[in-house]
Design a protein around this motif. Structure first.
Motif, PDB file in Angstrom:
ATOM      1  N   MET A   1       8.850   3.292  -5.952  1.00  0.00           N
ATOM      2  CA  MET A   1       9.657   3.713  -5.094  1.00  0.00           C
ATOM      3  C   MET A   1       9.781   3.350  -3.855  1.00  0.00           C
ATOM      4  O   MET A   1       8.940   3.951  -3.272  1.00  0.00           O
ATOM      5  N   HIS A   2      10.765   2.393  -3.298  1.00  0.00           N
ATOM      6  CA  HIS A   2      10.373   1.957  -1.791  1.00  0.00           C
ATOM      7  C   HIS A   2      10.922   3.095  -0.853  1.00  0.00           C
ATOM      8  O   HIS A   2      10.357   3.039   0.247  1.00  0.00           O
ATOM      9  N   GLN A   3      11.538   4.225  -1.364  1.00  0.00           N
ATOM     10  CA  GLN A   3      11.833   5.195  -0.486  1.00  0.00           C
ATOM     11  C   GLN A   3      10.580   6.123  -0.127  1.00  0.00           C
ATOM     12  O   GLN A   3      10.467   6.957   0.928  1.00  0.00           O
ATOM     13  N   ILE A   4       9.614   6.095  -1.078  1.00  0.00           N
ATOM     14  CA  ILE A   4       8.377   6.845  -0.833  1.00  0.00           C
ATOM     15  C   ILE A   4       7.325   6.104   0.314  1.00  0.00           C
ATOM     16  O   ILE A   4       7.096   4.910  -0.356  1.00  0.00           O
ATOM     17  N   VAL A   5       7.069   6.477   1.352  1.00  0.00           N
ATOM     18  CA  VAL A   5       6.353   5.830   2.314  1.00  0.00           C
ATOM     19  C   VAL A   5       4.963   6.379   2.364  1.00  0.00           C
ATOM     20  O   VAL A   5       4.060   5.421   2.790  1.00  0.00           O
ATOM     21  N   GLU A   6       4.729   7.481   1.524  1.00  0.00           N
ATOM     22  CA  GLU A   6       3.125   7.707   1.653  1.00  0.00           C
ATOM     23  C   GLU A   6       3.099   8.708   0.348  1.00  0.00           C
ATOM     24  O   GLU A   6       3.978   9.297  -0.050  1.00  0.00           O
ATOM     25  N   CYS A   7       2.060   8.799  -0.207  1.00  0.00           N
ATOM     26  CA  CYS A   7       1.658   9.704  -1.400  1.00  0.00           C
ATOM     27  C   CYS A   7       0.343  10.157  -1.185  1.00  0.00           C
ATOM     28  O   CYS A   7      -0.713   9.429  -1.126  1.00  0.00           O
ATOM     29  N   PHE A   8       0.193  11.406  -1.503  1.00  0.00           N
ATOM     30  CA  PHE A   8      -1.273  11.885  -1.533  1.00  0.00           C
ATOM     31  C   PHE A   8      -1.403  12.738  -2.998  1.00  0.00           C
ATOM     32  O   PHE A   8      -0.410  13.310  -3.449  1.00  0.00           O
ATOM     33  N   SER A   9      -2.574  12.355  -3.494  1.00  0.00           N
ATOM     34  CA  SER A   9      -2.810  13.159  -4.714  1.00  0.00           C
ATOM     35  C   SER A   9      -3.895  14.396  -4.087  1.00  0.00           C
ATOM     36  O   SER A   9      -4.684  14.114  -3.369  1.00  0.00           O
ATOM     37  N   VAL A  10      -3.262  15.627  -4.527  1.00  0.00           N
ATOM     38  CA  VAL A  10      -3.576  16.891  -3.796  1.00  0.00           C
ATOM     39  C   VAL A  10      -4.436  17.956  -4.964  1.00  0.00           C
ATOM     40  O   VAL A  10      -3.803  17.801  -6.131  1.00  0.00           O
ATOM     41  N   THR A  11      -4.945  18.787  -4.572  1.00  0.00           N
ATOM     42  CA  THR A  11      -5.528  19.749  -5.224  1.00  0.00           C
ATOM     43  C   THR A  11      -4.544  20.763  -5.517  1.00  0.00           C
ATOM     44  O   THR A  11      -3.563  20.895  -4.670  1.00  0.00           O
ATOM     45  N   GLY A  12      -4.709  21.865  -6.258  1.00  0.00           N
ATOM     46  CA  GLY A  12      -4.026  22.958  -6.688  1.00  0.00           C
ATOM     47  C   GLY A  12      -3.044  22.545  -7.858  1.00  0.00           C
ATOM     48  O   GLY A  12      -3.050  21.297  -8.403  1.00  0.00           O
ATOM     49  N   SER A  13      -1.851  23.189  -8.057  1.00  0.00           N
ATOM     50  CA  SER A  13      -1.061  22.843  -9.045  1.00  0.00           C
ATOM     51  C   SER A  13       0.126  21.828  -8.701  1.00  0.00           C
ATOM     52  O   SER A  13       0.747  21.445  -9.789  1.00  0.00           O
ATOM     53  N   THR A  14       0.136  21.433  -7.534  1.00  0.00           N
ATOM     54  CA  THR A  14       1.330  20.527  -7.258  1.00  0.00           C
ATOM     55  C   THR A  14       0.744  18.989  -7.755  1.00  0.00           C
ATOM     56  O   THR A  14       1.765  18.668  -8.521  1.00  0.00           O
ATOM     57  N   GLY A  15      -0.407  18.604  -7.564  1.00  0.00           N
ATOM     58  CA  GLY A  15      -0.806  17.266  -8.114  1.00  0.00           C
ATOM     59  C   GLY A  15      -0.281  16.084  -7.037  1.00  0.00           C
ATOM     60  O   GLY A  15      -1.195  15.525  -6.539  1.00  0.00           O
TER      61      GLY A  15
END
Length: 139
Positions: free
Chosen positions: A78-92
């Motif tokens: 998805m070109h609109q997503i410029v950063e992505c973080f895998s995070v702790t907690g329920s979010t993911g």
């Protein structure tokens, strides 16, 4: 390293002047930092609004556990997503997106919702721009 972070196009001669070293010594230190993986690249800072993407958002995506790796592959496409973080907690996943309009944002959210629950926050300001953490030894 701070001066290089602020302006990656600075010449070794100018950088050497600022840190009271010779240009060859600075070039050698920068090369060592690159080889050690401390410096991972050089980038242009681009204002998304100036290239047609005035809306920035942070989207929390709670991906279904079994689909996690498939979601990652979709997010990468998805070109609109410029950063992505895998995070702790329920979010993911926490993604930063840039879009040209609210309908585009709505379509992106709808696409992401097929993978799990989303929570969207629109960015109104960035009071702290990307910066380096304090450097060891005060360099």
């Amino acid at each position: 390293m701070q001066a290089l972070h602020e302006n990656a196009r600075i010449s070794f001669a100018e950088l050497a002047r600022r840190v009271n070293l010779s240009a060859p010594a600075v070039a050698d230190r920068v090369e060592k930092l690159e080889r050690a993986g401390v410096i991972t690249g050089y980038h242009a800072a681009v204002d998304p609004a100036r290239i047609g993407y005035p809306i920035q958002c942070l989207i929390e995506l709670t991906a279904k556990h079994l689909d996690y790796f498939a979601v990652i592959e979709e997010v990468r496409s998805m070109h609109q997503i410029v950063e992505c973080f895998s995070v702790t907690g329920s979010t993911g996943l926490m993604v930063r997106v840039v879009v040209d309009s609210m309908p585009s944002l709505q379509a992106l959210i709808a696409r992401l919702m097929q993978f799990g629950d989303t929570k969207t926050s629109i960015v109104i300001d960035m009071p702290v721009t990307p910066r380096l953490p304090p450097l060891p030894g005060g360099e």
